[in-house]
Write an enzyme that holds these catalytic residues in place. Sequence first.
Site, PDB file in Angstrom:
ATOM      1  CE  LYS A   9      -3.911  -2.298   2.313  1.00  0.00           C
ATOM      2  NZ  LYS A   9      -4.917  -2.209   3.402  1.00  0.00           N
ATOM      3  CE1 TYR A  49      -9.365  -3.197   0.265  1.00  0.00           C
ATOM      4  CE2 TYR A  49      -8.781  -1.110  -0.746  1.00  0.00           C
ATOM      5  CZ  TYR A  49      -8.440  -2.205   0.032  1.00  0.00           C
ATOM      6  OH  TYR A  49      -7.171  -2.291   0.562  1.00  0.00           O
ATOM      7  CG  ASN A 113      -3.672  -2.525   6.934  1.00  0.00           C
ATOM      8  OD1 ASN A 113      -3.535  -2.144   5.767  1.00  0.00           O
ATOM      9  ND2 ASN A 113      -4.713  -3.217   7.320  1.00  0.00           N
ATOM     10  CG  HIS A 116      -5.242  -6.233  -0.655  1.00  0.00           C
ATOM     11  ND1 HIS A 116      -6.465  -6.371  -0.051  1.00  0.00           N
ATOM     12  CD2 HIS A 116      -5.261  -7.033  -1.756  1.00  0.00           C
ATOM     13  CE1 HIS A 116      -7.203  -7.223  -0.769  1.00  0.00           C
ATOM     14  NE2 HIS A 116      -6.498  -7.640  -1.803  1.00  0.00           N
ATOM     15  CD  GLU A 127      -8.682  -9.104  -4.159  1.00  0.00           C
ATOM     16  OE1 GLU A 127      -7.495  -9.405  -3.908  1.00  0.00           O
ATOM     17  OE2 GLU A 127      -9.564  -9.001  -3.281  1.00  0.00           O
TER      18      GLU A 127
HETATM   19  N1  UDP Z   1      -9.823  -0.871   7.288  1.00  0.00           N
HETATM   20  C1  UDP Z   1      -9.940   0.257   8.067  1.00  0.00           C
HETATM   21  N2  UDP Z   1     -10.764   0.220   9.150  1.00  0.00           N
HETATM   22  C2  UDP Z   1     -11.505  -0.866   9.472  1.00  0.00           C
HETATM   23  C3  UDP Z   1     -11.393  -2.006   8.669  1.00  0.00           C
HETATM   24  C4  UDP Z   1     -10.552  -1.978   7.586  1.00  0.00           C
HETATM   25  O1  UDP Z   1      -9.302   1.266   7.788  1.00  0.00           O
HETATM   26  O2  UDP Z   1     -12.223  -0.846  10.462  1.00  0.00           O
HETATM   27  C5  UDP Z   1      -8.964  -0.839   6.090  1.00  0.00           C
HETATM   28  C6  UDP Z   1      -7.619  -1.548   6.288  1.00  0.00           C
HETATM   29  O3  UDP Z   1      -6.654  -0.852   5.494  1.00  0.00           O
HETATM   30  C7  UDP Z   1      -7.892  -2.913   5.712  1.00  0.00           C
HETATM   31  C8  UDP Z   1      -8.818  -2.581   4.545  1.00  0.00           C
HETATM   32  O4  UDP Z   1      -9.613  -1.525   5.031  1.00  0.00           O
HETATM   33  O5  UDP Z   1      -6.707  -3.565   5.309  1.00  0.00           O
HETATM   34  C9  UDP Z   1      -9.711  -3.713   4.089  1.00  0.00           C
HETATM   35  O6  UDP Z   1     -10.406  -4.226   5.209  1.00  0.00           O
HETATM   36  P1  UDP Z   1     -10.529  -5.810   5.443  1.00  0.00           P
HETATM   37  O7  UDP Z   1     -11.483  -6.016   6.547  1.00  0.00           O
HETATM   38  O8  UDP Z   1     -10.812  -6.467   4.133  1.00  0.00           O
HETATM   39  O9  UDP Z   1      -9.074  -6.206   5.972  1.00  0.00           O
HETATM   40  P2  UDP Z   1      -7.881  -7.042   5.292  1.00  0.00           P
HETATM   41  O10 UDP Z   1      -8.507  -8.099   4.443  1.00  0.00           O
HETATM   42  O11 UDP Z   1      -7.076  -6.054   4.496  1.00  0.00           O
HETATM   43  O12 UDP Z   1      -7.100  -7.586   6.446  1.00  0.00           O
HETATM   44 MG    MG Z   2      -9.965  -7.933   2.982  1.00  0.00          MG
END
Ligand code: UDP
Ligand code: MG
Length: 135
Positions: A9, A49, A113, A116, A127
């Site tokens: 990211k 997303y 974080n 992805h 994707e």
């Molecule tokens: N995210 C966020 N706040 C939240 C949940 C998710 O900012 O409460 C962001 C974070 O960058 C995350 C992305 O949205 O990686 C996608 O969320 P997901 O639940 O799919 O998490 P991932 O699969 O990336 O672990």
């Molecule tokens: Mg996810």
Amino acid sequence: MNRTFVICKPDAVERGLVGQILTRFEQKGLKVVAAELRQLDEATLDRHYEEHVGKGFYADLKAFMSRSPAMVMVLEGPEDVYAIVRTMMGATNPAESAPGTIRGDFGTIMTENLVHGSDSNESAAREIGIFFPNL
Ligand code: UDP
Ligand code: MG
């Protein structure tokens, strides 16, 4: 499915952590089959997303993901390679991502974080199709 989709990211690119993150995947034994530094636009992020569009955190996520270039890539490994990558990434919440994982070692912010990774074989195929339609 022995391929998965990964994004380093914008925070990872800005902080100069792409090399270290990529090294971890290579050391694990995964192969990079496509990679490009790319500025992500809003339409592409909405597709990528799609399950998060409209959620409370989505506006911040989209602003973050489009603020500077990201490194988009496809990694190849054994069957269900997506699961290996997800384990190496660590939990989404930085309070829960274990030391030794990418998020656990490098991150403290929920949104920023670092990485992805596709969450299933179906997501990986979808994707990869969005970001590398010719692969
Ligand atoms: N995210 C966020 N706040 C939240 C949940 C998710 O900012 O409460 C962001 C974070 O960058 C995350 C992305 O949205 O990686 C996608 O969320 P997901 O639940 O799919 O998490 P991932 O699969 O990336 O672990
Ligand atoms: Mg996810």
